[in-house]
Design a protein around this motif. Structure first.
Motif, PDB file in Angstrom:
ATOM      1  N   LYS A  69       0.818  -1.213   0.000  1.00 48.72           N
ATOM      2  CA  LYS A  69       0.000   0.000   0.000  1.00 48.72           C
ATOM      3  C   LYS A  69       0.845   1.253   0.000  1.00 48.72           C
ATOM      4  O   LYS A  69       0.560   2.213  -0.725  1.00 48.72           O
ATOM      5  N   GLU A  70       1.926   1.288   0.769  1.00 48.74           N
ATOM      6  CA  GLU A  70       2.752   2.494   0.841  1.00 48.74           C
ATOM      7  C   GLU A  70       3.413   2.786  -0.492  1.00 48.74           C
ATOM      8  O   GLU A  70       3.486   3.931  -0.922  1.00 48.74           O
ATOM      9  N   ALA A  71       3.859   1.720  -1.177  1.00 47.64           N
ATOM     10  CA  ALA A  71       4.485   1.913  -2.482  1.00 47.64           C
ATOM     11  C   ALA A  71       3.478   2.441  -3.484  1.00 47.64           C
ATOM     12  O   ALA A  71       3.796   3.236  -4.355  1.00 47.64           O
ATOM     13  N   LEU A  72       2.235   2.008  -3.371  1.00 52.04           N
ATOM     14  CA  LEU A  72       1.199   2.489  -4.265  1.00 52.04           C
ATOM     15  C   LEU A  72       0.934   3.968  -4.051  1.00 52.04           C
ATOM     16  O   LEU A  72       0.705   4.714  -4.990  1.00 52.04           O
ATOM     17  N   ILE A  73       0.978   4.423  -2.815  1.00 53.18           N
ATOM     18  CA  ILE A  73       0.598   5.794  -2.504  1.00 53.18           C
ATOM     19  C   ILE A  73       1.715   6.781  -2.833  1.00 53.18           C
ATOM     20  O   ILE A  73       1.472   7.844  -3.393  1.00 53.18           O
ATOM     21  N   MET A  74       2.941   6.475  -2.480  1.00 48.32           N
ATOM     22  CA  MET A  74       4.052   7.400  -2.681  1.00 48.32           C
ATOM     23  C   MET A  74       4.962   6.891  -3.787  1.00 48.32           C
ATOM     24  O   MET A  74       6.020   6.300  -3.542  1.00 48.32           O
ATOM     25  N   HIS A  75       4.569   7.089  -5.004  1.00 51.82           N
ATOM     26  CA  HIS A  75       5.310   6.601  -6.155  1.00 51.82           C
ATOM     27  C   HIS A  75       6.248   7.696  -6.652  1.00 51.82           C
ATOM     28  O   HIS A  75       5.843   8.858  -6.775  1.00 51.82           O
ATOM     29  N   PRO A  76       7.488   7.375  -6.972  1.00 50.07           N
ATOM     30  CA  PRO A  76       8.407   8.407  -7.488  1.00 50.07           C
ATOM     31  C   PRO A  76       7.844   9.069  -8.743  1.00 50.07           C
ATOM     32  O   PRO A  76       7.377   8.402  -9.666  1.00 50.07           O
ATOM     33  N   GLY A  77       7.871  10.393  -8.745  1.00 49.76           N
ATOM     34  CA  GLY A  77       7.374  11.146  -9.885  1.00 49.76           C
ATOM     35  C   GLY A  77       8.487  11.496 -10.850  1.00 49.76           C
ATOM     36  O   GLY A  77       9.659  11.591 -10.475  1.00 49.76           O
ATOM     37  N   ARG A  78       8.132  11.695 -12.100  1.00 48.92           N
ATOM     38  CA  ARG A  78       9.083  12.139 -13.115  1.00 48.92           C
ATOM     39  C   ARG A  78       8.799  13.603 -13.424  1.00 48.92           C
ATOM     40  O   ARG A  78       7.899  14.216 -12.875  1.00 48.92           O
ATOM     41  N   TYR A  79       9.620  14.178 -14.287  1.00 48.51           N
ATOM     42  CA  TYR A  79       9.387  15.519 -14.811  1.00 48.51           C
ATOM     43  C   TYR A  79       9.505  16.610 -13.727  1.00 48.51           C
ATOM     44  O   TYR A  79       8.556  17.295 -13.386  1.00 48.51           O
ATOM     45  N   TRP A  80      10.702  16.757 -13.197  1.00 51.61           N
ATOM     46  CA  TRP A  80      10.970  17.830 -12.247  1.00 51.61           C
ATOM     47  C   TRP A  80      12.472  18.091 -12.232  1.00 51.61           C
ATOM     48  O   TRP A  80      13.257  17.277 -12.698  1.00 51.61           O
ATOM     49  N   HIS A  81      12.843  19.262 -11.712  1.00 49.32           N
ATOM     50  CA  HIS A  81      14.264  19.535 -11.507  1.00 49.32           C
ATOM     51  C   HIS A  81      14.430  20.445 -10.298  1.00 49.32           C
ATOM     52  O   HIS A  81      13.498  21.116  -9.868  1.00 49.32           O
ATOM     53  N   LYS A  82      15.636  20.449  -9.754  1.00 45.18           N
ATOM     54  CA  LYS A  82      15.912  21.243  -8.566  1.00 45.18           C
ATOM     55  C   LYS A  82      16.354  22.642  -8.965  1.00 45.18           C
ATOM     56  O   LYS A  82      17.122  22.823  -9.917  1.00 45.18           O
ATOM     57  N   LEU A  83      15.869  23.646  -8.237  1.00 48.42           N
ATOM     58  CA  LEU A  83      16.203  25.039  -8.498  1.00 48.42           C
ATOM     59  C   LEU A  83      17.363  25.486  -7.605  1.00 48.42           C
ATOM     60  O   LEU A  83      17.630  24.889  -6.554  1.00 48.42           O
ATOM     61  N   ALA A  84      17.997  26.568  -7.995  1.00 44.94           N
ATOM     62  CA  ALA A  84      19.153  27.080  -7.237  1.00 44.94           C
ATOM     63  C   ALA A  84      18.764  27.516  -5.838  1.00 44.94           C
ATOM     64  O   ALA A  84      19.595  27.493  -4.920  1.00 44.94           O
ATOM     65  N   ASP A  85      17.519  27.934  -5.637  1.00 43.63           N
ATOM     66  CA  ASP A  85      17.096  28.407  -4.314  1.00 43.63           C
ATOM     67  C   ASP A  85      16.647  27.279  -3.388  1.00 43.63           C
ATOM     68  O   ASP A  85      16.140  27.516  -2.296  1.00 43.63           O
ATOM     69  N   GLY A 120       1.678  20.490  -5.604  1.00 42.26           N
ATOM     70  CA  GLY A 120       1.434  21.347  -6.740  1.00 42.26           C
ATOM     71  C   GLY A 120      -0.025  21.750  -6.831  1.00 42.26           C
ATOM     72  O   GLY A 120      -0.861  21.309  -6.038  1.00 42.26           O
ATOM     73  N   ALA A 121      -0.340  22.589  -7.820  1.00 45.45           N
ATOM     74  CA  ALA A 121      -1.720  23.033  -8.010  1.00 45.45           C
ATOM     75  C   ALA A 121      -2.658  21.859  -8.246  1.00 45.45           C
ATOM     76  O   ALA A 121      -3.844  21.926  -7.920  1.00 45.45           O
ATOM     77  N   CYS A 122      -2.147  20.776  -8.810  1.00 42.06           N
ATOM     78  CA  CYS A 122      -2.978  19.599  -9.073  1.00 42.06           C
ATOM     79  C   CYS A 122      -3.322  18.847  -7.804  1.00 42.06           C
ATOM     80  O   CYS A 122      -4.224  18.000  -7.793  1.00 42.06           O
ATOM     81  N   PHE A 123      -2.569  19.094  -6.717  1.00 39.95           N
ATOM     82  CA  PHE A 123      -2.737  18.528  -5.388  1.00 39.95           C
ATOM     83  C   PHE A 123      -2.162  17.122  -5.247  1.00 39.95           C
ATOM     84  O   PHE A 123      -1.957  16.658  -4.128  1.00 39.95           O
ATOM     85  N   VAL A 124      -1.856  16.429  -6.337  1.00 42.86           N
ATOM     86  CA  VAL A 124      -1.441  15.033  -6.212  1.00 42.86           C
ATOM     87  C   VAL A 124       0.055  14.825  -6.446  1.00 42.86           C
ATOM     88  O   VAL A 124       0.572  13.743  -6.185  1.00 42.86           O
ATOM     89  N   ARG A 125       0.745  15.862  -6.897  1.00 48.52           N
ATOM     90  CA  ARG A 125       2.190  15.782  -7.072  1.00 48.52           C
ATOM     91  C   ARG A 125       2.822  16.609  -5.958  1.00 48.52           C
ATOM     92  O   ARG A 125       2.526  17.804  -5.818  1.00 48.52           O
ATOM     93  N   MET A 126       3.694  15.979  -5.182  1.00 49.57           N
ATOM     94  CA  MET A 126       4.156  16.573  -3.932  1.00 49.57           C
ATOM     95  C   MET A 126       5.660  16.414  -3.794  1.00 49.57           C
ATOM     96  O   MET A 126       6.250  15.438  -4.268  1.00 49.57           O
TER      97      MET A 126
END
Length: 361
Positions: free
Chosen positions: A3-19, A39-45
């Motif tokens: 269940k935990e793996a289902l809920i917190m799945h690694p997301g793609r499409y992001w990068h780290k900012l200098a700040d 995020g605004a979508c509420f499901v990407r965290m």
């Protein structure tokens, strides 16, 4: 998969900012997140120094629908489709017709858990033609949708995305490479409408539409929900149809759908049937071959006519196919005109049924 793996799945499409923040690169919102922010979508965290998808493997429910309900009129007519969504959305439409799902902030509403392989196996056992990612926008659960698409293709099941098309170029290419068909909501044809009523912009959606037609094999149909006083003027409808003719060609089906008062626009009246009939006429005058009406009882607006000779080839009443006249190769039997889409020698017979079901882990 626990269940935990289902809920917190690694997301793609992001990068780290200098700040120190991380930026989500999935859609043009470009959400920039501190630790624990969504995020605004509420499901990407953001969790630690990475992005996670909180709804992977969790659905707001599964249902077997007619494919015409997506709506897709030129993708295996009469067939059944296993439909599901999750929660959240990357647009903020004030007129949302599925707001209880797409605007949900209650993750415990997502009671049905199913892995991609489980969904594919269920679809095969139910003998459905396709699986649809719908109800809320599958762009925001892209990793889950794409993994499920791979599992479906492995067992011969087609895939369908019902989306607003608000997505950046790289994920767009990877996402639509795995979709056999899509219906894209073109909310309106002015950026003012998009900004004021959806919190988004028009240009990225138009880019998505062109990309699908010119760069993919994904079958495309378009839907516009006509809202009285907001996007239903003859001038705007004509402008949108002329843009489609010039950029997409005449063979992409266009559906005009009726608005009903809901969510944050309860005081706007429902769309009169006459508005849809008028919109269909205007769009066809520009040269579009296949224009339909939806959410109203309009048999003519449900029917597929031959662009060559005008014959009624697929007559529908709501989602029920009353008659079907196409050659096995998808041509008009009267004049030989090729009808754009994906067809079989005989249509499906699923009809108007809607069958909710639970899949489970």
């Amino acid at each position: 998969m626990d269940k935990e793996a289902l809920i917190m799945h690694p997301g793609r499409y992001w990068h780290k900012l200098a700040d120190g923040r991380i930026q989500c690169d999935l859609c043009p919102r470009d959400c920039r997140l501190q630790e624990g922010q969504r995020g605004a979508c509420f499901v990407r965290m953001r969790e630690g120094n990475t992005m996670v998808l909180t709804t992977y493997g969790r659905s707001s429910g599964f249902c077997i629908d007619p494919i015409e309900k997506k709506p897709l009129n030129h993708f295996y007519p009469g067939s059944s489709v296993l439909s599901f969504g999750t929660a959240g959305c990357n647009l903020a439409c004030k007129f949302c017709q599925n707001w209880d799902i797409s605007k949900s902030r209650e993750m415990d509403r997502l009671q049905d858990q199913a892995s991609p392989a489980g969904i594919a196996a269920t679809a095969r056992s139910l003998d459905v033609k396709s699986v649809a990612f719908t109800y809320n926008d599958p762009v925001i659960f892209a990793e889950y949708a794409m993994d499920t698409a791979d599992a479906c293709h492995a067992v011969g099941i087609k895939t369908v995305a019902v989306t607003a098309g608000y997505i950046h170029a790289q994920p767009r290419a990877e996402f639509f490479a795995k979709m056999d068909a899509t219906n894209v909501d073109l909310k309106a044809f002015t950026d003012e409408f998009y900004f004021k009523l959806t919190g988004a912009h028009l240009a990225p959606v138009l880019e998505t539409l062109e990309y699908i037609v010119k760069e993919t094999r994904t079958w495309l149909e378009i839907t516009t929900l006509l809202i009285p006083g907001h996007n239903d003027s003859e001038a705007e409808i004509r402008a949108a149809a002329e843009w489609m003719m010039g950029h997409l060609g005449p063979d992409v089906p266009l559906h005009f759908s009726a608005f009903h008062p809901d969510y944050r626009m309860p005081d706007v009246p429902a769309t009169p049937a006459d508005t849809l009939v008028r919109a269909r006429r205007v769009a066809m005058e520009t040269g579009l071959h296949y224009v339909y009406t939806g959410n109203v009882h309009d048999q003519e607006g449900d029917t597929t006519f031959c662009p060559g000779c005008g014959s009624a080839l697929i007559v529908r009443d709501w989602y029920q196919i009353l008659s079907y006249h196409l050659t096995p190769e998808g041509h008009c039997p009267h004049c030989g005109h090729h009808i754009a889409g994906h067809f079989e020698a005989k249509p499906g017979s699923f009809g108007r049924k809607r069958i909710p079901l639970r899949i489970g882990a």
